[in-house]
Design an enzyme around this catalytic site. Sequence first.
Site, short mmCIF file in Angstrom:
data_model
loop_
_atom_site.label_atom_id
_atom_site.label_comp_id
_atom_site.label_asym_id
_atom_site.label_seq_id
_atom_site.Cartn_x
_atom_site.Cartn_y
_atom_site.Cartn_z
N TYR A 68 -1.61 -0.51 10.69
CA TYR A 68 -1.90 -1.20 9.43
C TYR A 68 -0.71 -1.04 8.47
CZ TYR A 68 -3.69 -1.57 4.65
OH TYR A 68 -3.84 -1.88 3.32
N SER A 88 0.84 -1.19 0.00
CA SER A 88 0.00 0.00 0.00
C SER A 88 0.88 1.24 0.00
CB SER A 88 -0.85 -0.01 1.27
OG SER A 88 -1.47 1.22 1.47
N LYS A 90 2.19 -3.78 6.71
CA LYS A 90 2.56 -3.90 5.29
C LYS A 90 4.08 -3.84 5.12
CE LYS A 90 -1.54 -4.32 3.41
NZ LYS A 90 -1.96 -5.59 2.85
P1 NAD Z 1 -11.19 -6.49 1.20
O1 NAD Z 1 -11.43 -6.45 2.66
O2 NAD Z 1 -12.33 -6.26 0.29
O3 NAD Z 1 -10.47 -7.85 0.79
C1 NAD Z 1 -9.68 -8.58 1.69
C2 NAD Z 1 -10.21 -10.00 1.68
O4 NAD Z 1 -9.42 -10.78 2.59
C3 NAD Z 1 -11.66 -10.10 2.16
O5 NAD Z 1 -12.40 -10.86 1.23
C4 NAD Z 1 -11.58 -10.80 3.50
O6 NAD Z 1 -12.71 -11.60 3.76
C5 NAD Z 1 -10.30 -11.61 3.32
N1 NAD Z 1 -9.66 -11.95 4.58
C6 NAD Z 1 -9.44 -11.16 5.66
N2 NAD Z 1 -8.83 -11.86 6.62
C7 NAD Z 1 -8.65 -13.12 6.15
C8 NAD Z 1 -8.07 -14.31 6.67
N3 NAD Z 1 -7.56 -14.34 7.90
N4 NAD Z 1 -8.08 -15.41 5.90
C9 NAD Z 1 -8.60 -15.40 4.65
N5 NAD Z 1 -9.16 -14.31 4.11
C10 NAD Z 1 -9.18 -13.18 4.85
O7 NAD Z 1 -10.03 -5.42 0.92
P2 NAD Z 1 -9.45 -4.89 -0.46
O8 NAD Z 1 -9.72 -3.44 -0.52
O9 NAD Z 1 -9.83 -5.76 -1.57
O10 NAD Z 1 -7.90 -5.06 -0.15
C11 NAD Z 1 -7.17 -6.18 -0.63
C12 NAD Z 1 -5.72 -6.02 -0.22
O11 NAD Z 1 -5.22 -4.79 -0.76
C13 NAD Z 1 -5.49 -5.95 1.28
O12 NAD Z 1 -4.29 -6.62 1.56
C14 NAD Z 1 -5.35 -4.48 1.55
O13 NAD Z 1 -4.56 -4.24 2.69
C15 NAD Z 1 -4.64 -4.02 0.29
N6 NAD Z 1 -4.86 -2.60 -0.04
C16 NAD Z 1 -6.13 -2.11 -0.12
C17 NAD Z 1 -6.31 -0.76 -0.44
C18 NAD Z 1 -7.70 -0.16 -0.50
O14 NAD Z 1 -7.83 1.04 -0.34
N7 NAD Z 1 -8.74 -0.93 -0.74
C19 NAD Z 1 -5.20 0.06 -0.68
C20 NAD Z 1 -3.93 -0.49 -0.59
C21 NAD Z 1 -3.77 -1.83 -0.27
C1 WQD Z 2 -9.19 10.00 0.98
C2 WQD Z 2 -9.25 11.49 1.26
C3 WQD Z 2 -9.56 12.01 3.59
C4 WQD Z 2 -13.52 10.35 4.05
C5 WQD Z 2 -6.83 4.89 2.94
C6 WQD Z 2 -5.78 4.17 3.74
C7 WQD Z 2 -4.69 3.70 2.83
C8 WQD Z 2 -5.25 2.88 1.67
C9 WQD Z 2 -6.36 3.58 0.99
C10 WQD Z 2 -5.16 0.56 2.29
C11 WQD Z 2 -8.47 11.89 2.52
C12 WQD Z 2 -10.75 12.48 2.77
C13 WQD Z 2 -12.33 10.75 3.51
C14 WQD Z 2 -14.46 11.35 4.44
C15 WQD Z 2 -12.94 13.05 3.70
N1 WQD Z 2 -5.79 1.65 2.15
N2 WQD Z 2 -12.04 12.08 3.34
N3 WQD Z 2 -14.14 12.66 4.24
O1 WQD Z 2 -6.98 7.85 3.84
O2 WQD Z 2 -6.14 8.31 1.50
O3 WQD Z 2 -6.24 6.00 2.32
O4 WQD Z 2 -7.34 4.01 1.95
O5 WQD Z 2 -3.99 0.33 2.14
O6 WQD Z 2 -3.83 2.96 3.61
O7 WQD Z 2 -5.25 5.06 4.70
O8 WQD Z 2 -8.33 7.15 1.80
O9 WQD Z 2 -10.66 7.30 1.08
O10 WQD Z 2 -10.14 7.33 3.55
O11 WQD Z 2 -9.54 9.30 2.18
O12 WQD Z 2 -12.69 14.24 3.57
O13 WQD Z 2 -15.55 11.06 4.95
O14 WQD Z 2 -10.62 11.84 1.53
O15 WQD Z 2 -9.26 12.95 4.58
O16 WQD Z 2 -7.91 13.13 2.27
P1 WQD Z 2 -6.88 7.43 2.44
P2 WQD Z 2 -9.74 7.70 2.18
#
Ligand code: NAD
Ligand code: WQD
Length: 366
Positions: A156, A128, A160
Site C-alpha cells: 500500500y 500517507s 503511494k
Molecule cells: P475510504 O475507503 O473511506 O475512501 C476511499 C474512497 O474511494 C471510498 O469511498 C471508495 O469507495 C472509493 N474508491 C475505492 N476504489 C475506487 C475506484 N476504483 N474508483 C472510484 N472510487 C473508489 O478511505 P479514507 O480513509 O477516506 O482514505 C481516503 C484516501 O486517504 C485514500 O487515498 C487513503 O489511501 C488515504 N489515506 C487514508 C488514511 C487513513 O488512515 N484513513 C491515512 C493516510 C492516507
Molecule cells: C495505530 C496503533 C497499532 C489496532 C494505518 C496505516 C497507515 C495509515 C493509517 C493509510 C498501532 C495499534 C491497532 C489494534 C492496536 N493509513 N493497534 N490494536 O498502523 O498507525 O496506520 O492507518 O494511509 O498507512 O498503516 O494505524 O490505527 O492500525 O494503529 O494496538 O487492534 O494502534 O499497533 O500502534 P497505523 P492503526
Amino acid sequence: MAVGTVLVTGGTGYIGSFTALTLLEHGYDVVIVDNLYNSSRVAVDRIELICGKRPLFYEADVTDEAALDAVFAKNPAIDSVIHFAALKAVGESGEIPLEYYRVNVGGSIALLRSMTKHNVTNIVFSSSATVYGDATRFPNMIPIPETCPLGPTNTYGRTKVMIETVITDHIEAQRNNNKKAGQPYEQWNAALLRYFNPCGAHPSGIMGEDPQGVPYNLLPLLGKVATGERDKLLVFGTDYASKDGTAIRDYIHVCDLAAGHLSALSYLRDKKPGVRAWNLGSGRGSTVLEIIQAFSKVVGRDLPYEVAERRQGDVLDLTAHPALANEELGWKTQLTMEDACKDLWRWVENNPKGYRQDPPAELLEA
Ligand code: NAD
Ligand code: WQD
C-alpha cells in the site's frame, strides 16, 4: 458565484466526504466520483443535511478514463481535483498487490490523463505517512519532517510513493513542455499531502467513518469495544521504547485534515509552486494506552484490553513535524485527540449501523 469547482474522487469515503463538506462550506462547488467500493451514497445526503448544499455525485470508477472524461466534459467548470479514491488496507495490499497497483497507481494515471485532456491542472493527492516507513532508522528524524527519506514497508505504501512520483513527473513535464512552447506553464501544480492517523467524526454526530468491511484501525476498533460489538481490544506490543511500551502515533481529527486540503488547494491556486509535499499531522504523539485511556474517559468506563504480540510491519513512532504546513499553508490542527475521541463516540453511540440507519431525531434537531 462559486470560489471554484473541485472534482473529489473517493468523495463518499471517510476523508473525502469531510473534505467535500468543508469545500461546500467555503463556497466551492463539488463534484464527487466514487464507485462506492468502500462507502455509501448516503454520505452525500449527510453532507447536504449539515451544510444545506449538495455535491454532484457520479458513481464511476477512477480507473475508467472514459467515465472520467465524461464527468469533465459534463462539468467544464471543474478547475481542480482532490484525489482520494484508493484501496487502503495495508494487510490486504500484500495479499493482492496487483489490485492495489491497478486501482491506486492505474487510477491515478487515468485521472491525470483525463485531467490533461480537459486542461484541469491542479491536483491535491492523498498520500500517507506510511511513505516514510520506519523513520526511527534515521537519527533526528522524529518528529518526521518532509525531508525524511521515503522507505515504505508495505505494498500500500509503495503505491503511494509511486503515485507521488507519477504526479511529480507529469506536472514537471507539463511545465517544461509548456515553457519550451512559450505557453503558460505555471497553472500545473500538485500538493502531496502525507496524512498521519486520521480519526474522529463530525461534531454533529451525523457524519463519520462507515467502511463496508471490518475496521482494523485503533479508534474504530475501540468504538466497537465500547458498543459491545467486540469484547476487548488487543494491544499490539508493549515492548516498544516509549514511555508505556506501546507504539506512538500522531492522531489528527478528520475535520482538521479536511481543512488542510482547502489550505493546500488555495496555496496551489495562489502561489503556483509546482509540486510540494506537506505533512498533515498535529506534531503530538500519543501511545496506544493513552488512546485507550482517553476514549475510556469519554465513554465513562474502562474499556477492556489485552496485551498481544507486536503487529507485523508496525513501527515505534510516526509523529509528524508539521512546521512546513504550519508556515507555508497557514494551517495547523485546532482539535485534539480528546476532541476526536468525543466526536467519534457521539457518532458511534448514535449510529450503531453507520449510514444504514437514519440518525436519531434529537441530533437532527440540534
Ligand atoms: P475510504 O475507503 O473511506 O475512501 C476511499 C474512497 O474511494 C471510498 O469511498 C471508495 O469507495 C472509493 N474508491 C475505492 N476504489 C475506487 C475506484 N476504483 N474508483 C472510484 N472510487 C473508489 O478511505 P479514507 O480513509 O477516506 O482514505 C481516503 C484516501 O486517504 C485514500 O487515498 C487513503 O489511501 C488515504 N489515506 C487514508 C488514511 C487513513 O488512515 N484513513 C491515512 C493516510 C492516507
Ligand atoms: C495505530 C496503533 C497499532 C489496532 C494505518 C496505516 C497507515 C495509515 C493509517 C493509510 C498501532 C495499534 C491497532 C489494534 C492496536 N493509513 N493497534 N490494536 O498502523 O498507525 O496506520 O492507518 O494511509 O498507512 O498503516 O494505524 O490505527 O492500525 O494503529 O494496538 O487492534 O494502534 O499497533 O500502534 P497505523 P492503526
